[in-house]
Write a protein that holds these residues in place. Sequence first.
Motif, PDB file in Angstrom:
ATOM      1  N   TRP A  48     109.410 110.201  59.888  1.00 32.98           N
ATOM      2  CA  TRP A  48     108.102 109.958  59.267  1.00 32.98           C
ATOM      3  C   TRP A  48     107.065 109.531  60.304  1.00 32.98           C
ATOM      4  CZ3 TRP A  48     104.919 110.136  55.127  1.00 32.98           C
ATOM      5  CH2 TRP A  48     103.837 109.247  55.105  1.00 32.98           C
ATOM      6  N   LEU A  49     107.424 108.573  61.143  1.00 30.06           N
ATOM      7  CA  LEU A  49     106.471 108.025  62.110  1.00 30.06           C
ATOM      8  C   LEU A  49     106.046 109.038  63.168  1.00 30.06           C
ATOM      9  CD1 LEU A  49     108.031 104.482  62.731  1.00 30.06           C
ATOM     10  CD2 LEU A  49     105.950 105.010  61.444  1.00 30.06           C
ATOM     11  N   LEU A  50     106.992 109.880  63.614  1.00 30.94           N
ATOM     12  CA  LEU A  50     106.712 110.759  64.745  1.00 30.94           C
ATOM     13  C   LEU A  50     106.281 112.166  64.341  1.00 30.94           C
ATOM     14  CD1 LEU A  50     109.633 109.816  67.177  1.00 30.94           C
ATOM     15  CD2 LEU A  50     107.306 108.907  67.108  1.00 30.94           C
ATOM     16  N   ILE A  51     106.721 112.643  63.188  1.00 30.58           N
ATOM     17  CA  ILE A  51     106.480 114.047  62.828  1.00 30.58           C
ATOM     18  C   ILE A  51     105.545 114.201  61.637  1.00 30.58           C
ATOM     19  CG2 ILE A  51     107.585 116.193  62.076  1.00 30.58           C
ATOM     20  CD1 ILE A  51     110.069 115.352  63.610  1.00 30.58           C
ATOM     21  N   ILE A  52     105.781 113.432  60.591  1.00 27.19           N
ATOM     22  CA  ILE A  52     105.029 113.643  59.348  1.00 27.19           C
ATOM     23  C   ILE A  52     103.708 112.879  59.346  1.00 27.19           C
ATOM     24  CG2 ILE A  52     105.082 113.398  56.841  1.00 27.19           C
ATOM     25  CD1 ILE A  52     108.112 113.700  56.979  1.00 27.19           C
ATOM     26  N   LYS A  53     103.745 111.603  59.652  1.00 22.97           N
ATOM     27  CA  LYS A  53     102.539 110.769  59.554  1.00 22.97           C
ATOM     28  C   LYS A  53     101.394 111.225  60.450  1.00 22.97           C
ATOM     29  CE  LYS A  53     101.852 106.850  61.629  1.00 22.97           C
ATOM     30  NZ  LYS A  53     101.903 105.464  62.119  1.00 22.97           N
ATOM     31  N   PRO A  54     101.640 111.632  61.709  1.00 26.25           N
ATOM     32  CA  PRO A  54     100.498 111.960  62.586  1.00 26.25           C
ATOM     33  C   PRO A  54      99.784 113.260  62.238  1.00 26.25           C
ATOM     34  CG  PRO A  54     102.493 111.448  63.867  1.00 26.25           C
ATOM     35  CD  PRO A  54     102.915 111.674  62.460  1.00 26.25           C
ATOM     36  N   ARG A  55     100.392 114.135  61.442  1.00 24.27           N
ATOM     37  CA  ARG A  55      99.813 115.443  61.173  1.00 24.27           C
ATOM     38  C   ARG A  55      98.634 115.338  60.217  1.00 24.27           C
ATOM     39  NH1 ARG A  55     103.137 116.077  64.751  1.00 24.27           N
ATOM     40  NH2 ARG A  55     104.601 117.812  64.950  1.00 24.27           N
ATOM     41  N   SER A  56      97.663 116.249  60.410  1.00 25.60           N
ATOM     42  CA  SER A  56      96.474 116.240  59.558  1.00 25.60           C
ATOM     43  C   SER A  56      96.287 117.547  58.788  1.00 25.60           C
ATOM     44  CB  SER A  56      95.224 115.969  60.399  1.00 25.60           C
ATOM     45  OG  SER A  56      95.088 116.945  61.432  1.00 25.60           O
ATOM     46  N   LYS A  57      97.175 118.526  58.981  1.00 30.31           N
ATOM     47  CA  LYS A  57      97.087 119.764  58.200  1.00 30.31           C
ATOM     48  C   LYS A  57      97.290 119.436  56.719  1.00 30.31           C
ATOM     49  CE  LYS A  57      98.963 123.568  59.296  1.00 30.31           C
ATOM     50  NZ  LYS A  57      99.922 124.625  59.674  1.00 30.31           N
ATOM     51  N   HIS A  58      96.705 120.263  55.865  1.00 23.28           N
ATOM     52  CA  HIS A  58      96.737 119.984  54.427  1.00 23.28           C
ATOM     53  C   HIS A  58      98.167 119.880  53.910  1.00 23.28           C
ATOM     54  CE1 HIS A  58      95.328 119.967  50.290  1.00 23.28           C
ATOM     55  NE2 HIS A  58      96.277 120.827  50.025  1.00 23.28           N
ATOM     56  N   THR A  59      99.043 120.759  54.373  1.00 24.92           N
ATOM     57  CA  THR A  59     100.431 120.736  53.908  1.00 24.92           C
ATOM     58  C   THR A  59     101.080 119.398  54.211  1.00 24.92           C
ATOM     59  OG1 THR A  59     100.642 123.125  54.236  1.00 24.92           O
ATOM     60  CG2 THR A  59     102.686 121.846  54.082  1.00 24.92           C
ATOM     61  N   TYR A  60     100.843 118.887  55.413  1.00 27.19           N
ATOM     62  CA  TYR A  60     101.429 117.595  55.788  1.00 27.19           C
ATOM     63  C   TYR A  60     100.803 116.450  54.997  1.00 27.19           C
ATOM     64  CZ  TYR A  60     104.192 119.420  59.663  1.00 27.19           C
ATOM     65  OH  TYR A  60     105.136 120.077  60.410  1.00 27.19           O
ATOM     66  N   VAL A  61      99.515 116.552  54.706  1.00 24.00           N
ATOM     67  CA  VAL A  61      98.857 115.517  53.911  1.00 24.00           C
ATOM     68  C   VAL A  61      99.465 115.460  52.513  1.00 24.00           C
ATOM     69  CG1 VAL A  61      96.674 114.810  52.856  1.00 24.00           C
ATOM     70  CG2 VAL A  61      96.704 115.636  55.209  1.00 24.00           C
ATOM     71  N   VAL A  62      99.733 116.633  51.930  1.00 28.06           N
ATOM     72  CA  VAL A  62     100.381 116.688  50.615  1.00 28.06           C
ATOM     73  C   VAL A  62     101.765 116.053  50.678  1.00 28.06           C
ATOM     74  CG1 VAL A  62     101.314 118.243  48.850  1.00 28.06           C
ATOM     75  CG2 VAL A  62      99.090 118.727  49.892  1.00 28.06           C
TER      76      VAL A  62
ATOM     77  N   ALA B  16      97.357 122.864  41.234  1.00 25.56           N
ATOM     78  CA  ALA B  16      96.326 123.323  40.303  1.00 25.56           C
ATOM     79  C   ALA B  16      94.941 123.096  40.895  1.00 25.56           C
ATOM     80  CB  ALA B  16      96.467 122.606  38.963  1.00 25.56           C
ATOM     81  N   TYR B  17      94.716 121.917  41.461  1.00 22.27           N
ATOM     82  CA  TYR B  17      93.405 121.650  42.048  1.00 22.27           C
ATOM     83  C   TYR B  17      93.165 122.528  43.276  1.00 22.27           C
ATOM     84  CZ  TYR B  17      89.378 119.435  44.091  1.00 22.27           C
ATOM     85  OH  TYR B  17      88.125 119.226  44.615  1.00 22.27           O
ATOM     86  N   TYR B  18      94.196 122.716  44.098  1.00 23.90           N
ATOM     87  CA  TYR B  18      94.052 123.567  45.283  1.00 23.90           C
ATOM     88  C   TYR B  18      93.627 124.979  44.874  1.00 23.90           C
ATOM     89  CZ  TYR B  18      95.327 126.341  49.381  1.00 23.90           C
ATOM     90  OH  TYR B  18      95.305 127.210  50.437  1.00 23.90           O
ATOM     91  N   SER B  19      94.248 125.509  43.835  1.00 23.48           N
ATOM     92  CA  SER B  19      93.912 126.852  43.371  1.00 23.48           C
ATOM     93  C   SER B  19      92.477 126.897  42.842  1.00 23.48           C
ATOM     94  CB  SER B  19      94.897 127.285  42.275  1.00 23.48           C
ATOM     95  OG  SER B  19      94.606 128.579  41.811  1.00 23.48           O
TER      96      SER B  19
END
Length: 259
Positions: free
Chosen positions: A102-116, A218-221
């Motif tokens: 989480w700390l090294l791979i998921i949390k730092p990302r800012s792409k929409h998929t990672y934010v979701v 739904a909102y993304y669509s």
Amino acid sequence: MDLIKSHKRRSRISEAMYILLNVLLALAMFAVTYVSGSPWIAVALVFMSKWRVLAVRPRFWLANLIANTVDLIVGLSYVTLVYCMTGSVGVQAALTVLYIVWLLIIKPRSKHTYVVIQAGTALFLGLTTVSMMMHEWNPVCFVAASWIIGCIAMRHVMNTYDEPYSNLYSFVFGVVTAELAWISYHWMAAYAIPGVSPIRLSQFALFTTLFYFVAERAYYSYHAYGEVRRNDIIPPVALTALVVIAAYVLAAIYGSDAL
């Protein structure tokens, strides 16, 4: 050329220090919980790791704190789960590895998929720990905590859109989460996880997270095409329906315990 090489060298050193400090943070949280048998020192470390929130002018403190709430929820949930697994070092170590991911791979990302994924992780873990630790408290506390987590998770996603009503939508999802929490408080069901007996899979956390993904898709669509397209919404709805049916079938066959 020397300046470019120096800059690249400093960047690599900074990246290595970032990785090292995050790994040490996760290991320290595991170690103090394991040695002391109490989660409170690790909880303090979670908040101390957010010192940068206050390293700006006071007028920005609230905004920084709100921006870091998803990470705080995940960190506090990690500490809670590690504490619940006291005596099972292997499971605690596995949880620590996942927290490092989480700390090294998921949390730092800012792409929409990672934010979701970030918001979904915080929602699921937050509601799981709330279900485990607060189900015997006053229902107001349980419902309020669930509402806050739901608002934070949805707001984290909505901030990636140019949406003027992001706060309103986050509030609405928080209300839906609170309503599910009220129902779940009186009908709390959970499923045992093989080999991880102190931790139980909260039906409330599972179903709410699935509903979150349906709402997000739904909102993304709608945001992308001006309408909720069938091809975008059918897969998450079908997945949610299948999981809900499977959960009730398994509960009918094997039973489900109250937390």
